[in-house]
Design a protein around this motif. Structure first.
Motif, short mmCIF file in Angstrom:
data_model
loop_
_atom_site.label_atom_id
_atom_site.label_comp_id
_atom_site.label_asym_id
_atom_site.label_seq_id
_atom_site.Cartn_x
_atom_site.Cartn_y
_atom_site.Cartn_z
N GLU A 36 48.63 13.29 -11.38
CA GLU A 36 49.85 13.46 -10.59
C GLU A 36 50.38 12.11 -10.12
O GLU A 36 51.59 11.84 -10.17
CB GLU A 36 49.59 14.37 -9.39
N VAL A 37 49.47 11.27 -9.64
CA VAL A 37 49.87 9.94 -9.16
C VAL A 37 50.42 9.10 -10.31
O VAL A 37 51.47 8.45 -10.19
CB VAL A 37 48.68 9.23 -8.50
N VAL A 38 49.73 9.11 -11.45
CA VAL A 38 50.18 8.34 -12.61
C VAL A 38 51.56 8.81 -13.07
O VAL A 38 52.43 7.99 -13.39
CB VAL A 38 49.17 8.43 -13.76
N ALA A 39 51.77 10.11 -13.10
CA ALA A 39 53.07 10.63 -13.53
C ALA A 39 54.18 10.19 -12.59
O ALA A 39 55.29 9.84 -13.02
CB ALA A 39 53.02 12.16 -13.60
N ALA A 40 53.89 10.18 -11.28
CA ALA A 40 54.89 9.75 -10.31
C ALA A 40 55.22 8.27 -10.49
O ALA A 40 56.39 7.86 -10.44
CB ALA A 40 54.40 10.04 -8.89
N VAL A 41 54.18 7.46 -10.71
CA VAL A 41 54.39 6.03 -10.91
C VAL A 41 55.15 5.79 -12.21
O VAL A 41 56.07 4.96 -12.27
CB VAL A 41 53.04 5.27 -10.92
N GLU A 42 54.79 6.52 -13.26
CA GLU A 42 55.46 6.35 -14.55
C GLU A 42 56.94 6.64 -14.44
O GLU A 42 57.77 5.94 -15.02
CB GLU A 42 54.81 7.25 -15.59
N SER A 43 57.29 7.67 -13.68
CA SER A 43 58.69 8.02 -13.49
C SER A 43 59.42 6.93 -12.69
O SER A 43 60.51 6.49 -13.05
CB SER A 43 58.81 9.36 -12.78
N VAL A 70 49.72 2.52 -15.56
CA VAL A 70 50.38 3.34 -16.58
C VAL A 70 50.10 2.70 -17.93
O VAL A 70 50.24 1.49 -18.10
CB VAL A 70 51.91 3.42 -16.35
N SER A 71 49.69 3.52 -18.89
CA SER A 71 49.37 3.02 -20.22
C SER A 71 49.55 4.14 -21.22
O SER A 71 49.40 5.32 -20.89
CB SER A 71 47.92 2.50 -20.26
N THR A 72 49.85 3.75 -22.46
CA THR A 72 49.97 4.76 -23.52
C THR A 72 48.62 5.06 -24.16
O THR A 72 48.53 5.93 -25.01
CB THR A 72 50.93 4.25 -24.63
N LYS A 73 47.55 4.36 -23.73
CA LYS A 73 46.25 4.49 -24.39
C LYS A 73 45.24 5.31 -23.59
O LYS A 73 44.50 6.11 -24.14
CB LYS A 73 45.67 3.10 -24.69
N ARG A 74 45.18 5.09 -22.27
CA ARG A 74 44.17 5.82 -21.49
C ARG A 74 44.61 5.90 -20.04
O ARG A 74 45.44 5.12 -19.56
CB ARG A 74 42.81 5.14 -21.57
N SER A 75 44.02 6.87 -19.34
CA SER A 75 44.30 7.02 -17.92
C SER A 75 43.41 6.09 -17.12
O SER A 75 42.28 5.78 -17.53
CB SER A 75 44.07 8.47 -17.49
N PRO A 76 43.86 5.62 -15.95
CA PRO A 76 43.06 4.69 -15.16
C PRO A 76 41.91 5.39 -14.44
O PRO A 76 41.92 6.61 -14.23
CB PRO A 76 44.07 4.13 -14.16
N ASP A 77 40.93 4.59 -14.09
CA ASP A 77 39.85 5.11 -13.25
C ASP A 77 40.42 5.46 -11.88
O ASP A 77 41.20 4.69 -11.31
CB ASP A 77 38.77 4.03 -13.11
N PRO A 78 40.08 6.63 -11.33
CA PRO A 78 40.67 7.05 -10.06
C PRO A 78 40.48 6.03 -8.94
O PRO A 78 41.40 5.78 -8.15
CB PRO A 78 39.96 8.36 -9.75
N GLU A 79 39.30 5.44 -8.84
CA GLU A 79 39.04 4.47 -7.76
C GLU A 79 39.88 3.21 -7.96
O GLU A 79 40.46 2.69 -6.99
CB GLU A 79 37.56 4.12 -7.72
N ALA A 80 39.94 2.74 -9.20
CA ALA A 80 40.75 1.55 -9.48
C ALA A 80 42.23 1.85 -9.24
O ALA A 80 42.98 1.01 -8.74
CB ALA A 80 40.53 1.10 -10.93
N LEU A 81 42.65 3.07 -9.58
CA LEU A 81 44.03 3.46 -9.34
C LEU A 81 44.35 3.46 -7.86
O LEU A 81 45.41 3.00 -7.43
CB LEU A 81 44.29 4.84 -9.94
N ALA A 82 43.42 3.99 -7.07
CA ALA A 82 43.63 4.04 -5.63
C ALA A 82 43.78 2.63 -5.06
O ALA A 82 44.64 2.38 -4.19
CB ALA A 82 42.46 4.75 -4.96
#
Length: 240
Positions: free
Chosen positions: A21-28, A82-94
């Motif tokens: 959800e967070v990644v999608a919001a950032v991507e937008s 945000v990446s086209t290859k993989r999702s980030p680690d939740p802790e690193a994303l936070a």
């Protein structure tokens, strides 16, 4: 060996769902920044880095669309938010998201720094000079060259009796080649493959090329005349 083992384990689904959800919001949101950067930098492809107190954010776009958004912290940590290859680690994303607002502010500062940068740029340009006179003179010379070459093509067609042919000779150490299509000059090329086309079916020659080569054209015509004279002498003495 697993019979009787009854240990509880945490369900990661909820964490992954929130991460997505967070990644999608950032991507937008960052996608809008990517489109603005593409407009600002004048191209569909590019990237730009934005520094903050905690690190550096790098945004890359292709076709005006966000390709990736990378955060590099001061401690050398690197997270592709945000990446086209993989999702980030939740802790690193936070960790990265605690600096996202600073990234946006850095982008805004960049845009603000360019506000008014062109205000003092004058658009009072001088009028470009017309090439009409040069083109007219170029066309006058080229048209005369075409007239002469067309007449050569007529005579060569009469002699050869074929629809296509060439006449080539060397003038001052440079190869000149006239190609004909039936009884009309198709091209006159000087210098062999990759040379200069004084006559062409596609485009006129540049005026400097005409100026450079027109003095040698007379030598080309003389070589043609010598060629025809040689053909006439070949038939001397033939009788029935």
């Amino acid at each position: 060996m697993t019979e009787g083992i009854d240990f509880d384990f945490a369900d990661a689904a909820a964490v992954a769902e929130r991460r997505d959800e967070v990644v999608a919001a950032v991507e937008s949101h960052a996608g809008r920044i990517a489109r603005e950067l593409a407009l600002l930098q004048g191209g569909d492809y590019g990237q730009r880095a934005f520094d903050t107190a905690r690190g550096t954010w790098t945004l890359k776009y292709e076709g005006g669309a966000l390709q990736y958004l990378r955060f590099e912290g001061r401690g050398d940590s690197e997270t592709y938010v945000v990446s086209t290859k993989r999702s980030p680690d939740p802790e690193a994303l936070a960790t990265a998201m605690t600096d996202y607002e600073a990234f946006v502010e850095s982008y805004n500062d960049h845009v603000d720094s360019l506000s008014g940068v062109l205000d003092d740029v004058s658009t009072d340009f001088p009028d470009p000079r017309s090439t009409d006179a040069v083109v007219s003179e170029r066309d006058r010379v080229v048209n005369r060259i075409r007239e002469v070459c067309d007449e050569m093509a007529v005579q060569l067609h009469r002699y050869d009796g074929t629809d296509y042919g060439t006449f080539a000779t060397t003038v001052s150490g440079t190869r000149w080649e006239l190609k004909r299509d039936v009884d009309r000059a198709s091209y006159l090329r000087v210098g062999g493959e990759g040379g200069t086309y004084l006559l062409s079916q596609y485009e006129p020659p540049a005026a400097p090329d005409v100026r450079r080569l027109v003095g040698e054209f007379e030598g080309f015509v003389r070589a043609y005349n010598d060629h025809v004279e040689g053909l006439e002498s070949d038939l001397d003495g033939v009788s029935f």
